[in-house]
Design an enzyme around this catalytic site. Structure first.
Site, PDB file in Angstrom:
ATOM      1  N   LYS A  69       0.846  -1.215   0.000  1.00  0.00           N
ATOM      2  CA  LYS A  69       0.000   0.000   0.000  1.00  0.00           C
ATOM      3  C   LYS A  69       0.867   1.245   0.000  1.00  0.00           C
ATOM      4  CE  LYS A  69       0.589   1.432   4.545  1.00  0.00           C
ATOM      5  NZ  LYS A  69       1.638   2.422   4.832  1.00  0.00           N
ATOM      6  N   ALA A 113      10.318  -2.608   6.435  1.00  0.00           N
ATOM      7  CA  ALA A 113      10.691  -1.337   7.083  1.00  0.00           C
ATOM      8  C   ALA A 113      10.652  -0.188   6.075  1.00  0.00           C
ATOM      9  CB  ALA A 113      12.078  -1.452   7.728  1.00  0.00           C
ATOM     10  N   PRO A 172       9.556  -4.612   0.040  1.00  0.00           N
ATOM     11  CA  PRO A 172      10.627  -4.368   1.013  1.00  0.00           C
ATOM     12  C   PRO A 172      10.080  -4.123   2.423  1.00  0.00           C
ATOM     13  CG  PRO A 172      10.860  -2.937  -0.905  1.00  0.00           C
ATOM     14  CD  PRO A 172       9.535  -3.600  -1.030  1.00  0.00           C
ATOM     15  N   ASP A 190      -2.431  -1.461  10.295  1.00  0.00           N
ATOM     16  CA  ASP A 190      -2.597  -1.450   8.838  1.00  0.00           C
ATOM     17  C   ASP A 190      -3.264  -2.719   8.301  1.00  0.00           C
ATOM     18  OD1 ASP A 190      -1.405   0.995   8.523  1.00  0.00           O
ATOM     19  OD2 ASP A 190       0.575   0.198   7.992  1.00  0.00           O
ATOM     20  N   GLY A 241       3.970  -4.393   3.859  1.00  0.00           N
ATOM     21  CA  GLY A 241       4.079  -5.764   3.345  1.00  0.00           C
ATOM     22  C   GLY A 241       3.710  -6.795   4.402  1.00  0.00           C
ATOM     23  N   LEU A 261       5.361   0.334   3.421  1.00  0.00           N
ATOM     24  CA  LEU A 261       4.528  -0.237   2.353  1.00  0.00           C
ATOM     25  C   LEU A 261       3.593  -1.321   2.886  1.00  0.00           C
ATOM     26  CD1 LEU A 261       7.354  -0.514  -0.355  1.00  0.00           C
ATOM     27  CD2 LEU A 261       5.623   1.278  -0.151  1.00  0.00           C
TER      28      LEU A 261
HETATM   29  O1  C5P Z   1      -0.086  -1.174  14.815  1.00  0.00           O
HETATM   30  P1  C5P Z   1       1.330  -1.423  14.469  1.00  0.00           P
HETATM   31  O2  C5P Z   1       1.891  -2.637  15.163  1.00  0.00           O
HETATM   32  O3  C5P Z   1       1.624  -1.442  13.015  1.00  0.00           O
HETATM   33  O4  C5P Z   1       2.137  -0.179  15.045  1.00  0.00           O
HETATM   34  C1  C5P Z   1       3.534  -0.184  15.189  1.00  0.00           C
HETATM   35  C2  C5P Z   1       3.909   0.976  16.066  1.00  0.00           C
HETATM   36  O5  C5P Z   1       3.676   2.218  15.392  1.00  0.00           O
HETATM   37  C3  C5P Z   1       3.100   1.074  17.341  1.00  0.00           C
HETATM   38  O6  C5P Z   1       3.676   0.315  18.367  1.00  0.00           O
HETATM   39  C4  C5P Z   1       3.147   2.548  17.644  1.00  0.00           C
HETATM   40  O7  C5P Z   1       4.367   2.892  18.275  1.00  0.00           O
HETATM   41  C5  C5P Z   1       3.161   3.200  16.282  1.00  0.00           C
HETATM   42  N1  C5P Z   1       1.811   3.613  15.819  1.00  0.00           N
HETATM   43  C6  C5P Z   1       1.234   4.727  16.391  1.00  0.00           C
HETATM   44  N2  C5P Z   1      -0.019   5.120  15.969  1.00  0.00           N
HETATM   45  C7  C5P Z   1      -0.656   4.439  15.007  1.00  0.00           C
HETATM   46  C8  C5P Z   1      -0.067   3.300  14.410  1.00  0.00           C
HETATM   47  C9  C5P Z   1       1.171   2.919  14.846  1.00  0.00           C
HETATM   48  O8  C5P Z   1       1.803   5.371  17.268  1.00  0.00           O
HETATM   49  N3  C5P Z   1      -1.853   4.870  14.609  1.00  0.00           N
END
Ligand code: C5P
Length: 305
Positions: free
Chosen positions: A17, A115, A113, A155, A120, A118
Site C-alpha cells: 500500500k 521497514a 521491502p 494497517d 508488506g 509499504l
Molecule cells: O499497529 P502497528 O503494530 O503497526 O504499530 C507499530 C507501532 O507504530 C506502534 O507500536 C506505535 O508505536 C506506532 N503507531 C502509532 N499510531 C498508530 C499506528 C502505529 O503510534 N496509529
C-alpha cells in the site's frame, strides 16, 4: 488480494500500500496516534502459498527477493520465519480463537521491502487470515476477520477491504472505502536502509498551533475519476521526522523532485517514497532512471484490482 485455488494448495498475491495522505490528529491514551490517512493498494505483491501441514503445526518458509540487493540488513529489515512474523501470529491467533486443530505449511515469496512504510507484513497477515479462513474452512465473517486483523496491527484491516482505495481513521483500523474506477500509476523507491514505525512516530512533534490538514481536498479531486491534480494534495505528517532519522529519505525526495512527475511523497512511516506518474510507461521509465542513480529497490506499479 488475488487468489488462486489449486488441488492441494491456495496461493494469494498480497499487495503493498501507499499513503497518499497521512495526518496525525493527536496521541491517544494507549500510546497510539489518531490518524486520518488515504491508502491505496498497489501491484507490488508478495506471494503466500498455503499447503496442508502436520496437525497443530504452523510452518513458514520465506524467500526474500531483496536479500541480494541489501546485504547489510538491520534486524527490522530481516524477514523472520518464526513467531516474530505477523503471518505466524495471524495463524496462531486463528487457532486460539477458533480452536481449530489443523496445521499449515506456508511459503512466502517476499518482494515488498520491509521497514519501508509499504505494509508488506500487514498485507501478508491479512492474507493469512483470509487464506486460512478458506483453507481451514472456518467460516468466519467479515466483522470477525476485521476484529482479528485489528488485533494484529493498525494497517492489517485495510487489506480486508474490497476496495483498493480507502480513508483509514482511528489507529488506521477504521476503514471507509473510496469509490474510484480509474487507474493510477506510481513509481516506488526504497532507499538502502529502512525505518522503524514506532521510532518514526516517537519522533513526530506537532507543529505549534497548526490546524490538522484534512483528506477532503484529495478526495474531492479523486471524485473526478483520475489521479491527475492529486499530487498537490499529497501530505504525510511523518515525512519530517523520517527525514531527520534517515538522511536517505531526504536524498530520495530530492531525486524524485527532479523527475517530470506529478507529485511525490514518503509512504507511511518510510523509508520508501513514491512518485505519481501519468502512465505505466512513464512509471517504468522513471524506475529505470532511479535504478541508474543507485536505487536498486525501485518498482513501477499501478492500482491493484
Ligand atoms: O499497529 P502497528 O503494530 O503497526 O504499530 C507499530 C507501532 O507504530 C506502534 O507500536 C506505535 O508505536 C506506532 N503507531 C502509532 N499510531 C498508530 C499506528 C502505529 O503510534 N496509529
Amino acid at each position: 488480494m488475488l487468489f488462486q485455488k489449486n488441488t492441494d494448495s491456495l496461493v494469494i498475491q498480497t499487495p503493498a500500500k501507499l499513503n497518499l495522505f497521512l495526518e496525525i490528529l493527536g496521541q491517544r491514551d494507549d500510546g497510539f496516534h489518531e490518524l486520518e490517512t488515504l491508502m491505496v493498494s498497489v501491484s507490488l505483491y508478495d506471494t503466500l502459498t498455503f499447503q496442508k501441514g502436520v496437525k497443530n503445526k504452523i510452518h513458514l518458509h520465506c524467500n526474500d527477493a531483496s536479500q541480494n540487493l541489501n546485504k547489510e540488513r538491520s534486524s527490522i529489515e530481516t524477514i523472520p520465519n518464526d513467531e516474530k512474523n505477523l503471518i505466524v501470529q495471524a495463524a496462531r491467533l486463528l487457532q486460539k480463537e477458533t480452536g481449530v486443530l489443523e496445521g499449515v505449511c506456508m511459503t512466502l515469496q517476499k518482494r515488498i521491502p520491509a521497514a519501508a512504510g509499504l505494509a508488506g507484513g500487514s498485507s501478508d497477515a491479512a492474507a493469512t487470515l483470509v487464506g486460512l479462513n478458506k483453507f481451514w474452512k472456518l467460516g468466519l465473517g467479515e466483522k470477525e476477520l476485521w476484529r482479528l486483523a485489528s488485533k494484529l496491527g493498525s494497517d492489517v484491516p485495510f487489506f480486508l477491504a474490497s476496495s483498493p482505495i480507502a480513508v483509514c481513521r482511528g489507529r488506521g483500523e477504521i476503514i471507509e472505502p473510496v469509490t474510484f474506477s480509474g487507474q493510477g500509476h506510481f513509481v516506488i523507491a526504497r532507499p538502502q536502509s529502512g525505518l522503524s514505525t514506532a521510532e518514526v512516530f516517537q519522533h513526530y512533534h506537532q507543529e505549534k498551533q497548526a490546524l490538522p490538514r484534512s483528506v477532503e481536498p484529495l478526495l474531492n479531486t479523486l471524485k473526478k475519476g483520475t489521479f491527475s491534480n492529486t499530487g498537490q494534495h499529497f501530505y504525510n505528517a511523518l515525512q519530517t521526522p523520517a527525514r531527520l532519522l534517515n538522511g536517505e529519505v531526504k536524498q530520495l525526495g530530492n531525486l524524485l523532485e527532479k523527475q517530470p512527475i506529478e507529485g511525490h511523497l514518503m509512504s507511511g512511516s518510510g523509508s520508501a517514497c513514491f512518485g505519481l506518474c501519468s502512465s505505466r510507461r512513464q512509471a517504468n521509465k522513471i524506475a529505470n532512471v532511479l535504478r541508474s542513480q543507485g536505487i536498486p529497490q525501485t518498482f513501477a506499479v499501478s492500482i491493484s484490482i
